[in-house]
Each structure stands twice: as C-alpha cells, then as structure tokens.
Design a protein around this motif. Structure first.
Motif, mmCIF file in Angstrom:
data_model
loop_
_atom_site.group_PDB
_atom_site.id
_atom_site.type_symbol
_atom_site.label_atom_id
_atom_site.label_comp_id
_atom_site.label_asym_id
_atom_site.label_seq_id
_atom_site.Cartn_x
_atom_site.Cartn_y
_atom_site.Cartn_z
ATOM 1 N N LEU A 139 -34.129 0.152 -9.850
ATOM 2 C CA LEU A 139 -33.298 -0.028 -8.655
ATOM 3 C C LEU A 139 -31.801 -0.106 -8.976
ATOM 4 O O LEU A 139 -31.012 -0.532 -8.132
ATOM 5 N N SER A 147 -30.375 0.777 -1.867
ATOM 6 C CA SER A 147 -31.276 -0.338 -1.574
ATOM 7 C C SER A 147 -30.498 -1.484 -0.938
ATOM 8 O O SER A 147 -29.414 -1.853 -1.399
ATOM 9 N N ILE A 232 -36.543 0.972 -1.508
ATOM 10 C CA ILE A 232 -36.532 1.890 -2.647
ATOM 11 C C ILE A 232 -35.847 3.173 -2.186
ATOM 12 O O ILE A 232 -36.393 3.906 -1.362
#
Length: 276
Positions: A139, A147, A232
C-alpha cells in the motif's frame, strides 16, 4: 431479512445469469471439449479485515443455489501465517476439491494457504503478495497512491488476543464516520451500518508480516478488480492480478466491498473458477 439482502433477489438473479455467461465466455472461450462429470468443489469464502463472514451472504446464497457446497472461514485477522494455518485445519475436514475465495486481506491468507486439494484461488479486490511482501508495503502511497485507509479513518485499540504472548494486541479498525465512504461507498446507508456493526478489527502486525511462498504460483487463480476501490488502489490490484492471475482477470465498477455491492459479479467469477 438482513439489510445485506434487501431488494436484491430479482436484480441479482437477472444480472447474475448474464454476467456469469459473459465472464465464462470471456475467460474460457465459447466452447470446451466434453468431459466426464466431476464432483463439484467446495467453495470456501475468506473475509478480510474490517468485516466478518456475513458479508458473503448474497454470494454464498447464489453459489449454493448453483449446487456448490459452500463454507465460510471465520478469519481471526491475526497475521497471514497464523490465519492460514487455521484455514488449513478447516480445509483438512473437507473431502474433495476446494476453491478458495479471498476478499481484501483474505487474499493474503489464501496466498499463504497450501493444501493439495485446492484447485483454484479467487481474489476479490484482494492482496496477492509475492514472497517477502507485506500488506502495508504493497500500500506504499508513493508507488500506488489513492488508498484512504489512513488516520483519522484508521484507528487503533488494545484488544484481548490469546494468540500472542501477554494476551494483548494492538488492532486497527475503521472509525464509524468514515466507514461508509471508504469501505463501501456504493451501498446504501442501512447496509453500510449493518456492515459496520459486523466489523472485526485486524492486528496491526498482520499488515507488517512478510508473506511466504505464494500459492498462486502453483494454483490457477482468478482476480476481480474493484475499479472504484478506496482501500486497495485499482492500479495496485491490476499489478497483483498480472502476476497471480494473468489472463483470468476482470474489472467491475465497484468499491472495495464488491462482495456486498456487486454479489452478482463476484459470484460469476467464482463460478467461472469453480467450473474451469
């Protein structure tokens, strides 16, 4: 009737038929050689962080109606190694082939699950890490921005946890004011409230634990990308899908919790994998 299912049966039934046909034809071609009838695999549904198995309700109903045995896995959300070990214990009680379906962090769990009876993995807006990768590293906002799973939406708390020394752990969860817009912006308010009520917190270390050898190297895998995902980033999903499920990837216009907002499309790709 739960708010997960309210006003959906007709829409799911009609759209589901067309989407199943479209995905199956698109992924496998319009024709296939005849073969002997084989027992249908058991489909095991693995939820991710900030959710529980109730999110699979509509998908499970569709798969069951199609004649497949369906189980859910009560994911502890403690870390890929711990969680996959418990999943493997559940799989050891199943006779015959198995299809694993993982949503979000549940994808990291099925990636670390190695059972000889698993014939397919299906990733639903899920992490599909390579060996040594970990959720928080994937991430990385510099590589894949977008995100919104960040403070103040992401909060921490101390929880009882018998799986670790000392019996206490630090868990993350999504604060209520942010849950709907980040986790499931494409469901109605009542459904989002129900999902929030079922939220399970995830151990902070679960996001930092390096993944082991990926099961998708040996098991054929499918991936359904959520094109409007706020947890995501879709670009990250496409990258992971290109490694884990080349040629067996589809994308839909949905938020992160597509299993709730688009159970028709989710069921379709699971049925495609189960029937391959």
């Amino acid at each position: 009737m739960s708010s997960f299912s309210r006003n959906r049966p007709l829409r799911r039934g009609v759209l589901g038929v067309f989407i199943v046909v479209g995905i199956v034809l698109g992924l496998f071609g319009a024709s296939a050689p005849a073969r002997a009838v084989e027992p249908k695999p058991t489909i095991v549904l693995v939820h991710g962080a900030f959710a529980d198995s109730s999110g699979w309700r509509d998908v499970a109903a569709t798969l069951t109606a199609a004649g497949y045995p369906v189980q859910t896995f009560d994911n502890p959300l403690r870390g890929p190694a711990y969680d996959s070990a418990l999943l493997e214990k559940q799989l050891s009680t199943i006779t015959g082939p198995v299809v694993l379906v993982g949503h979000s962090y549940g994808g990291a769990v099925i990636t670390n699950t190695h059972d000889p009876d698993v014939v397919a993995n299906v990733y639903i807006a899920a992490f599909a890490p390579e060996r040594g990768e970990f959720v928080q590293g994937l991430l990385n906002p510099l590589t894949y921005p977008g995100s919104r799973l960040l403070p103040p939406a992401l909060q921490l708390k101390i929880v009882d946890d018998a799986s670790v020394p000392g019996g206490k752990n630090v868990d993350g969860y999504i604060a209520e004011p942010y849950f709907h817009e980040i986790f499931a912006q494409d469901v109605d308010a009542a459904t989002a409230a129900d999902m929030y009520a079922h939220q399970k917190s995830a151990a902070l270390v679960a996001n930092l634990e390096p993944s082991g050898d990926p099961s998708w190297r040996k098991v054929r895998s499918w991936y359904l990308i959520s094109g409007q995902d706020r947890v995501i980033p879709p670009a990250l999903q496409r990258f992971m899908a290109s490694r884990a499920a080349p040629g067996r990837t589809a994308q839909i216009d949905a938020g992160h919790a597509s299993l709730v907002s688009r159970p028709d499309a989710v069921s379709a790709i699971v049925l495609a994998a189960a029937g391959a």
